[in-house]
Design a protein around this motif. Structure first.
Motif, PDB file in Angstrom:
ATOM      1  N   ARG A  26       8.828   6.434 -13.464  1.00 16.64           N
ATOM      2  CA  ARG A  26       9.173   5.092 -13.917  1.00 16.64           C
ATOM      3  C   ARG A  26       8.682   4.899 -15.348  1.00 16.64           C
ATOM      4  NH1 ARG A  26       7.131  -0.246 -13.734  1.00 16.64           N
ATOM      5  NH2 ARG A  26       8.716  -1.778 -13.145  1.00 16.64           N
ATOM      6  N   TYR A  60      11.124   8.946   3.300  1.00 19.72           N
ATOM      7  CA  TYR A  60      10.205   7.970   3.887  1.00 19.72           C
ATOM      8  C   TYR A  60      10.126   8.209   5.392  1.00 19.72           C
ATOM      9  CZ  TYR A  60       8.421   3.279   5.164  1.00 19.72           C
ATOM     10  OH  TYR A  60       7.682   2.222   5.651  1.00 19.72           O
ATOM     11  N   TRP A  68       5.441   7.934   2.327  1.00 20.32           N
ATOM     12  CA  TRP A  68       6.468   8.468   1.433  1.00 20.32           C
ATOM     13  C   TRP A  68       6.132   9.919   1.163  1.00 20.32           C
ATOM     14  CZ3 TRP A  68      11.056   6.670  -0.188  1.00 20.32           C
ATOM     15  CH2 TRP A  68      11.353   5.332   0.117  1.00 20.32           C
ATOM     16  N   VAL A  90       1.536  12.141  -6.927  1.00 21.19           N
ATOM     17  CA  VAL A  90       1.328  11.308  -8.112  1.00 21.19           C
ATOM     18  C   VAL A  90      -0.078  11.508  -8.661  1.00 21.19           C
ATOM     19  CG1 VAL A  90       1.521   8.994  -9.053  1.00 21.19           C
ATOM     20  CG2 VAL A  90       2.735   9.564  -6.988  1.00 21.19           C
TER      21      VAL A  90
ATOM     22  N   ARG B 704       3.047  -6.950  -9.229  1.00 18.75           N
ATOM     23  CA  ARG B 704       4.012  -5.879  -9.509  1.00 18.75           C
ATOM     24  C   ARG B 704       5.307  -6.040  -8.704  1.00 18.75           C
ATOM     25  NH1 ARG B 704       1.739  -5.548 -13.316  1.00 18.75           N
ATOM     26  NH2 ARG B 704       0.094  -4.104 -13.958  1.00 18.75           N
ATOM     27  N   MET B 757       9.340  -4.008   3.639  1.00 20.73           N
ATOM     28  CA  MET B 757       8.156  -3.212   4.028  1.00 20.73           C
ATOM     29  C   MET B 757       8.255  -1.808   3.413  1.00 20.73           C
ATOM     30  SD  MET B 757       5.403  -3.515   5.839  1.00 20.73           S
ATOM     31  CE  MET B 757       4.124  -2.281   5.909  1.00 20.73           C
ATOM     32  N   GLN B 758       9.425  -1.202   3.527  1.00 18.70           N
ATOM     33  CA  GLN B 758       9.626   0.145   2.972  1.00 18.70           C
ATOM     34  C   GLN B 758       9.447   0.123   1.449  1.00 18.70           C
ATOM     35  OE1 GLN B 758      13.173   1.995   4.447  1.00 18.70           O
ATOM     36  NE2 GLN B 758      13.269   3.517   2.818  1.00 18.70           N
ATOM     37  N   GLU B 761       5.763  -0.146   0.544  1.00 19.16           N
ATOM     38  CA  GLU B 761       5.106   1.151   0.730  1.00 19.16           C
ATOM     39  C   GLU B 761       5.458   2.090  -0.430  1.00 19.16           C
ATOM     40  OE1 GLU B 761       2.954   1.837   2.950  1.00 19.16           O
ATOM     41  OE2 GLU B 761       3.440   0.908   4.890  1.00 19.16           O
ATOM     42  N   PHE B 762       6.709   2.023  -0.874  1.00 15.38           N
ATOM     43  CA  PHE B 762       7.132   2.868  -2.000  1.00 15.38           C
ATOM     44  C   PHE B 762       6.350   2.512  -3.258  1.00 15.38           C
ATOM     45  CE2 PHE B 762       9.919   3.484  -5.695  1.00 15.38           C
ATOM     46  CZ  PHE B 762      10.132   4.855  -5.612  1.00 15.38           C
ATOM     47  N   GLN B 765       2.686   3.684  -2.675  1.00 17.23           N
ATOM     48  CA  GLN B 765       2.393   5.117  -2.562  1.00 17.23           C
ATOM     49  C   GLN B 765       2.946   5.944  -3.719  1.00 17.23           C
ATOM     50  OE1 GLN B 765       3.305   6.759   1.338  1.00 17.23           O
ATOM     51  NE2 GLN B 765       2.968   4.763   2.280  1.00 17.23           N
ATOM     52  N   TRP B 766       3.942   5.429  -4.419  1.00 17.33           N
ATOM     53  CA  TRP B 766       4.598   6.257  -5.424  1.00 17.33           C
ATOM     54  C   TRP B 766       4.443   5.677  -6.833  1.00 17.33           C
ATOM     55  CZ3 TRP B 766       5.953  11.003  -6.033  1.00 17.33           C
ATOM     56  CH2 TRP B 766       6.913  11.378  -6.965  1.00 17.33           C
ATOM     57  N   LEU B 767       4.663   4.343  -6.981  1.00 17.45           N
ATOM     58  CA  LEU B 767       4.619   3.782  -8.336  1.00 17.45           C
ATOM     59  C   LEU B 767       3.204   3.439  -8.772  1.00 17.45           C
ATOM     60  CD1 LEU B 767       7.775   1.458  -8.294  1.00 17.45           C
ATOM     61  CD2 LEU B 767       7.582   3.833  -9.065  1.00 17.45           C
ATOM     62  N   TRP B 768       2.416   2.805  -7.888  1.00 17.68           N
ATOM     63  CA  TRP B 768       1.075   2.353  -8.275  1.00 17.68           C
ATOM     64  C   TRP B 768       0.048   2.770  -7.219  1.00 17.68           C
ATOM     65  CZ3 TRP B 768       5.243  -1.285  -8.825  1.00 17.68           C
ATOM     66  CH2 TRP B 768       5.653  -1.460 -10.154  1.00 17.68           C
ATOM     67  N   PRO B 769      -0.187   4.068  -7.098  1.00 17.04           N
ATOM     68  CA  PRO B 769      -1.041   4.543  -6.004  1.00 17.04           C
ATOM     69  C   PRO B 769      -2.522   4.210  -6.200  1.00 17.04           C
ATOM     70  CG  PRO B 769      -0.409   6.355  -7.411  1.00 17.04           C
ATOM     71  CD  PRO B 769       0.323   5.155  -7.929  1.00 17.04           C
ATOM     72  N   ASP B 770      -2.888   3.719  -7.363  1.00 19.11           N
ATOM     73  CA  ASP B 770      -4.306   3.466  -7.595  1.00 19.11           C
ATOM     74  C   ASP B 770      -4.765   2.108  -7.101  1.00 19.11           C
ATOM     75  OD1 ASP B 770      -4.554   5.975  -8.679  1.00 19.11           O
ATOM     76  OD2 ASP B 770      -4.028   5.289 -10.705  1.00 19.11           O
ATOM     77  N   MET B 775      -1.343  -2.562   3.725  1.00 18.90           N
ATOM     78  CA  MET B 775      -0.404  -3.561   4.259  1.00 18.90           C
ATOM     79  C   MET B 775       0.138  -3.119   5.606  1.00 18.90           C
ATOM     80  SD  MET B 775       2.340  -2.500   1.448  1.00 18.90           S
ATOM     81  CE  MET B 775       0.972  -2.083   0.399  1.00 18.90           C
ATOM     82  N   ILE B 776       0.491  -4.109   6.398  1.00 18.83           N
ATOM     83  CA  ILE B 776       1.073  -3.805   7.713  1.00 18.83           C
ATOM     84  C   ILE B 776       2.010  -4.945   8.102  1.00 18.83           C
ATOM     85  CG2 ILE B 776      -0.768  -4.908   9.071  1.00 18.83           C
ATOM     86  CD1 ILE B 776      -0.501  -2.452  10.977  1.00 18.83           C
ATOM     87  N   VAL B 910       8.608  -4.950 -10.840  1.00 16.76           N
ATOM     88  CA  VAL B 910       9.825  -4.202 -10.493  1.00 16.76           C
ATOM     89  C   VAL B 910      11.037  -5.028 -10.912  1.00 16.76           C
ATOM     90  CG1 VAL B 910      11.223  -3.290  -8.607  1.00 16.76           C
ATOM     91  CG2 VAL B 910       8.741  -2.979  -8.586  1.00 16.76           C
TER      92      VAL B 910
END
Lengths: 99, 1021
Positions: A26, A60, A68, A90, B704, B757-758, B761-762, B765-770, B775-776, B910
């Motif tokens: 991104r 996923y 993921w 990542v 975000r 929800m998906q 999680e994306f 886990q992928w864009l801002w993993p820090d 969440m649930i 986003v």
């Protein structure tokens, strides 16, 4: 197709959903710093390669651990060559970038 | 007897007649005195075309028909030619019947695979009015226009005639069986099985493979298409270690049956090779039973996951192409042996054997042994082998070396064949059975589903597998390994390889001694001197009525590639997928085009290997089981009140609550809306997605994923949130409340609960993993009820514990808190409003939802509390101008919905970058407006398009559309929301709403989208 989830083990395709290319990153978008240019965003959002052979892609595990995953799949044979948790990919990438 | 006399096939020999009133047939005049794997002590009654017959357990419908002398069983697809039984297996192209009656009627069922059961009813197909006298057989005389490509050429003009005239006539004249008219009453299941080694086919190679792998300890699944495992071992006169082959089969099955890790599945067709060692298989569970068995499905669709697979599917014998080769009485040589040896049936009284190979010479011996006269043995090879000479001599038959059958003679049954010898002399030999063989085609289908093309081996005159799917091995005749001894050894080898690959230690099978089985062959595809001559129809594809002449025509018109040939002639496109046709066709095309067979190539074979009923693919997922129903916690209560329900995704939601005396749903909805506007209403809103988000970085994370700002939201407050996709369009909306320093609860729309929800999680886990955030989904954990209307506070006061102050100052609009109700019960209270009234949403753990709604009804009775459904909910939100599903349709931007100002400029989120594109904020884009018909009672149809007054109803003058519309009892008019180009600048303008479907044009005024309480006084009361 069978995918081996690093958390759950080997599972059937129907537990997973596909997103797409995992090699895209991104573009920076943090104000007040100038964000990436329109071209970079258009490429990230719209343009996709259609590679023949091994391809890293995001999946996923929605019907499992909700992870993921980065799945390396041969698009010609559907052979699954590797599966990693996306979050680890990542982090490793960032560590490499810092080093 | 002249060869042109019709041979009587239904001989009038009197026999014992079973009781009953239908016309009687003599009892099984063609049943041999001995032999066969049938239970001769038990009689099974069946009906074919309304006549009664008998057979025995162990028979197929085909063998029982042959035993009764019935050899004409169907009419062909295009020319209505009389057809009989060609084969003894699933490759059968001719003997297709309708099985059973009523809702269980199944068309195109192969008589050669139907196990006989008591009371079986079958009828022939594609004949009118009867099988013996088919008026449509005149299609045969029309054949000059019914050749290859006739669809494309003959009926081209005038075009309008095609749909109304030509196609219905062709469909009536050409075709197969009739599908049942009623819903399928049977049920089907799906199941998954796992194993180390999957063995496909239980002939000699398959049994040897399963034994070897099973003895090594591997988990083995052995699938056999037939009811009885054994393959050709059941069909040949063969001894293993001096004992009948069937004894060896019995012992092998007993040993496999005793192995706990081995599962033998008969009546199970493996129909597809999928990715990752996954195979599709269909198990016929009750198809062979007279009546459905309680608690058993008709069929089970198996997904078999195997680490290794041994394909031992054997081979299918090839017919030879010559004029009249489709006459009833012409049969594959191997099938003749199957009927004699396995079923104890004489397929005829006087036979001719015509072949290009040694294997077929077994038929000569078996015919002779069964007492069937062999008039001639025609061996196409110029120098016949010792095997042929011996076979002919032993059977007392005339051997015609280097000979060919050039024509079959007869009408509804074969009466003679015309033979040409090596010297060109012709002779007519009377016979009622022709056993033909052009060699064997290995069953390579499962090896090709990953795109592998088989390879032509000239010495075998056959294609064998070349590139195999991962994990698959091929053994026996499927790999072109001919002969029982070789098949056993090859199967054992393949079984050992598969088990070894799975980590098991194997030892080879001790091989039984088997007499020598010669298999010499020389190519022979047809006996035609010219293609397209006047010699009569020489069929290549029996089921689709494709002749050698059609292939010649395809070549002549340029369709030379095999895939073009297939599509132009429909060759190989019938329910049998050309199993007996394809190789002959491409050999003929090779000859016509002067290419070799490998140069000509094969068509790509796709799953399924055998036809699969749609019911089996659907499995249990039909009717109410097609998708699960999600019920709200107040469902029982709403049912008691007589609510009408509507589906919202998987959810069942109350649409309205009609009361006795309501004139119709509109009156009910009006009453519910008015109750909310004037008193108080309640509505279950549990279906909205709820996501619990916790962690030190929860706020930063919300920044975000939402387009608007979140950092300053205090604890105890909720805020509307707008979520975009990365392309800048609106994804979802909802409210998120901050319940604690690091705890938020987000709501989503009902439809997007899962996708949001998906998405979260994306992002995490992928864009801002820090971000330190978790969440649930808690959608199912909390029952949530909206309490809306000016009296809502009064009602809540009755149940909320007194420690909690509900006054406007203490608990204002957008407040959120964890509270207790009814004396200590934990609950969550939010002051949110979708209706624009003073309103709350109250949440309790889902198991208390039913109790909560009943308590609210009780406590609210003095205040006129009224339950309302999704219809009133919709009216209320349209009156208030809130966008919902029809406006959040994936094509609208924040700007379009009048929410452009929400987009933060101080943070990344986003969709931020792409939402700034000028085209997405262009005022000319269709933008949210309110709509009001000039005449209040004019029905405003949702979906109508908005056009300037007086402009023509064309796409060019289209300026937008009506997204939502309803009768508003509060306004006393129809109202609507719409998306209109330059909308906000056009308030006061009159435009036309065109509804071409309803044939209506309504004049509407453009107004602001908020119809009720535009200043929000009620909201903050």
């Amino acid at each position: 197709m069978r995918i081996t989830c690093p958390c759950c083990g080997e599972r059937g395709l129907d537990e997973f959903s596909y997103r797409g290319d995992a090699t895209l990153s991104r573009p920076a978008g943090d104000p007040p710093l100038p964000g990436a240019g329109a071209e970079a965003w258009a490429e990230y959002v719209y343009l996709r390669d259609n590679p023949s052979g091994p391809h890293r892609e995001l999946w996923y595990h929605g019907a499992g651990c909700r992870s993921w995953l980065v799945v390396t799949r041969n698009t010609r044979t559907h052979e699954i060559l590797d599966t990693e948790r996306a979050v680890n990919v990542v982090r490793a990438t960032r560590k490499d970038a810092e080093a | 007897m002249s060869p042109f006399d019709a041979a009587p096939t239904q001989s009038p020999t009197p026999g014992p007649t079973p009781s009953g009133s239908r016309p009687r047939q003599p009892t099984q005049p063609f049943r041999l005195a001995e032999g066969g794997l049938i239970d001769r002590d038990t009689l099974v009654r069946f009906h074919f075309d309304g006549r009664d017959f008998t057979g025995h357990p162990g028979d197929t419908l085909a063998s029982a028909l042959l035993a009764n002398g019935v050899r004409l069983v169907g009419r062909s697809f295009k020319y209505h030619r009389p057809r009989g039984i060609l084969s003894a297996g699933p490759e059968e192209p001719n003997a297709l019947v309708e099985l059973r009656t009523g809702p269980r009627r199944e068309p195109n069922t192969r008589a050669t695979t139907i196990e006989l059961f008591d009371g079986l009813e079958a009828s022939s197909q594609n004949r009118f009015p009867s099988l013996r006298h088919d008026l449509l057989s005149i299609n045969g005389l029309l054949s000059p226009i019914l050749t290859a490509g006739f669809y494309y050429k003959t009926f081209m003009w005038p075009a309008a005639f095609w749909e109304k005239l030509y196609e219905p006539i062709i469909r009536r004249a050409a075709g197969l069986g009739r599908a049942a008219d009623e819903a399928d009453p049977d049920h089907y299941e799906k199941a998954t099985a796992f194993c180390d080694v999957l063995v496909v086919g239980a002939g000699p190679a398959g049994l040897a493979a399963a034994l070897t792998a099973g003895r090594a300890g591997a988990r083995v699944i052995l699938c056999e298409d037939d009811a009885q495992p054994g393959g050709r071992l059941l069909a040949e006169q063969l001894s293993l270690d001096g004992r009948p082959a069937r004894d060896w089969v019995r012992d092998a099955l007993a040993e496999l049956g005793a192995m706990p890790e081995v599962r033998v599945m008969s009546r199970t067709t493996v129909f597809g090779t999928y990715d990752g060692g996954t195979y599709g298989a269909l198990e016929h569970v009750t198809d062979h039973l007279a009546a459905t068995a309680p608690h058993l499905p008709r069929q089970v669709l198996w997904r078999i996951v195997a680490r290794r697979c041994v394909l031992a599917a054997g081979a299918i014998e090839r017919p030879v192409v010559f004029p009249g080769n489709d006459r009833p009485g012409i049969m594959l040589a191997g099938a003749v042996r199957t009927y004699i040896n396995r079923f104890g049936v004489a397929p005829g009284r006087k036979a001719v054997v015509f072949a290009n190979n040694d294997d077929a010479m077994r038929t000569v011996a078996d015919l002779a042994k069964a007492g069937i006269a062999v008039a001639a043995v025609v061996d196409s090879r110029a120098a016949p082998s010792a095997t042929s000479r011996d076979a002919a001599r032993d059977a007392g038959a005339r051997l015609i070396a280097g000979g060919q059958v050039t024509r079959a003679i007869g009408g509804r049954a074969l009466t003679a064949v015309r033979i040409r010898d090596a010297a060109g002399r012709e002779d007519i030999v009377p016979c009622d059975l022709l056993a033909m063989s052009g060699g064997w085609n290995p069953n390579v289908h499962l090896t090709t589903h990953h795109g592998g093309r088989p390879e032509y081996i000239a010495s075998l005159c056959a294609f064998v597998p070349s590139v195999l799917p991962p994990g698959m091995g091929v053994a026996g005749m499927a790999a072109g390994v001919a002969g029982t001894a070789a098949a056993l050894a090859d199967g054992s080898r393949a079984g050992a390889e598969a088990a070894t690959a799975c980590g098991f230690a194997t030892s080879p099978l001790s091989m039984p001694s088997v007499p020598a089985e010669p298999s010499g062959i020389e190519p022979l595809w047809h006996t035609l001197s010219a293609f397209g001559g006047a010699a009569g129809k020489a069929f290549v594809d029996f089921q689709n009525d494709v002749t050698a002449k059609d292939i010649g025509l395809a070549r002549q018109e340029g369709f030379r590639a095999v895939e073009h040939l297939k599509r132009y002639t429909t060759l190989g496109m019938a329910t049998d997928q050309g199993k007996t046709a394809n190789v002959n066709a491409l050999a003929i095309m090779a000859e016509l085009t002067g290419r070799t067979i490998p140069e000509t190539g094969t068509t790509l074979i796709r799953p399924p290997v055998q036809p699969i009923a749609i019911g089996a693919l659907a499995g249990p997922h039909r009717g109410g089981h097609f998708k699960p129903a999600r019920l709200t916690p107040t469902h029982d209560w709403a049912t008691e009140l007589g609510a009408t329900f509507t589906a919202a995704g998987l959810w069942q939601r109350a649409q309205w609550f009609a009361r006795p005396g309501d004139a119709g749903w509109q009156e009910t909805v009006n009453r519910e809306v008015t109750a909310v506007r004037t008193a108080v209403g309640i509505c279950d809103v549990t279906t909205l997605g709820k996501i619990d988000i916790q962690g030190p970085d929860a706020a930063a994370f919300l920044e975000r994923v939402y387009a608007n700002a979140w950092k300053k939201l205090p604890v105890g407050r909720a805020r509307y949130g707008l979520m975009l996709r990365e392309d800048g369009f609106v994804f979802d909306d909802g409210t998120t409340a901050r319940l604690g320093d690091t705890q938020y609860v987000m709501t989503t729309t009902t439809a997007n609960a899962g996708p949001v929800m998906q998405h979260l999680e994306f992002c995490h886990q992928w864009l801002w993993p820090d971000y330190d955030v978790r969440m649930i989904s808690v959608t199912d954990q909390w029952a949530q009820i909206a309490v809306a209307g000016p009296k809502s506070r009064d009602v809540l006061r009755q149940i909320v514990d007194t420690a909690y102050d509900l006054s406007n100052d203490a608990f204002p609009y957008m407040a959120a808190a964890e509270i207790t109700i009814c004396g200590g019960q934990k609950a969550r209270l939010f002051r949110l409003s979708f209706s624009g009234e003073l309103a709350y949403e109250i949440a309790v753990p889902a198991r208390f939802g039913d109790a909560l709604v009943r308590r609210l009804m009780q406590s609210g009775a003095p205040f006129g509390i009224t339950p309302y459904g999704t219809e009133a909910l919709g009216v209320l939100r349209i009156e208030k101008g809130h966008p919902a599903g029809p406006e959040l349709n994936g094509q609208t931007t924040a700007h379009d919905l009048g929410m452009g100002r929400l987009l933060s400029t101080r943070k990344d989120f986003v969709g931020r970058a792409m939402a700034q594109r000028p085209a997405l904020t262009d005022p000319a884009r269709p933008t949210l407006v309110g709509l009001r018909p000039v005449a209040p009672h004019d029905v405003l149809p949702a979906g109508a398009h908005l056009l300037p007054k007086g402009s023509p109803a064309t796409a060019a003058s289209d300026q937008g559309w009506v997204s939502s519309a309803a009768w508003s009892p509060s306004v006393g008019s129809w109202i609507g929301l719409g998306l209109l180009s330059n909308g906000p600048a056009r308030h006061g303008e009159i435009v036309c709403a065109h509804d071409p479907l309803g044939g209506r044009v309504v004049e509407v005024e453009i107004v602001p989208p908020v119809f009720v309480d535009p200043t929000g006084e009620r909201l903050h009361a």
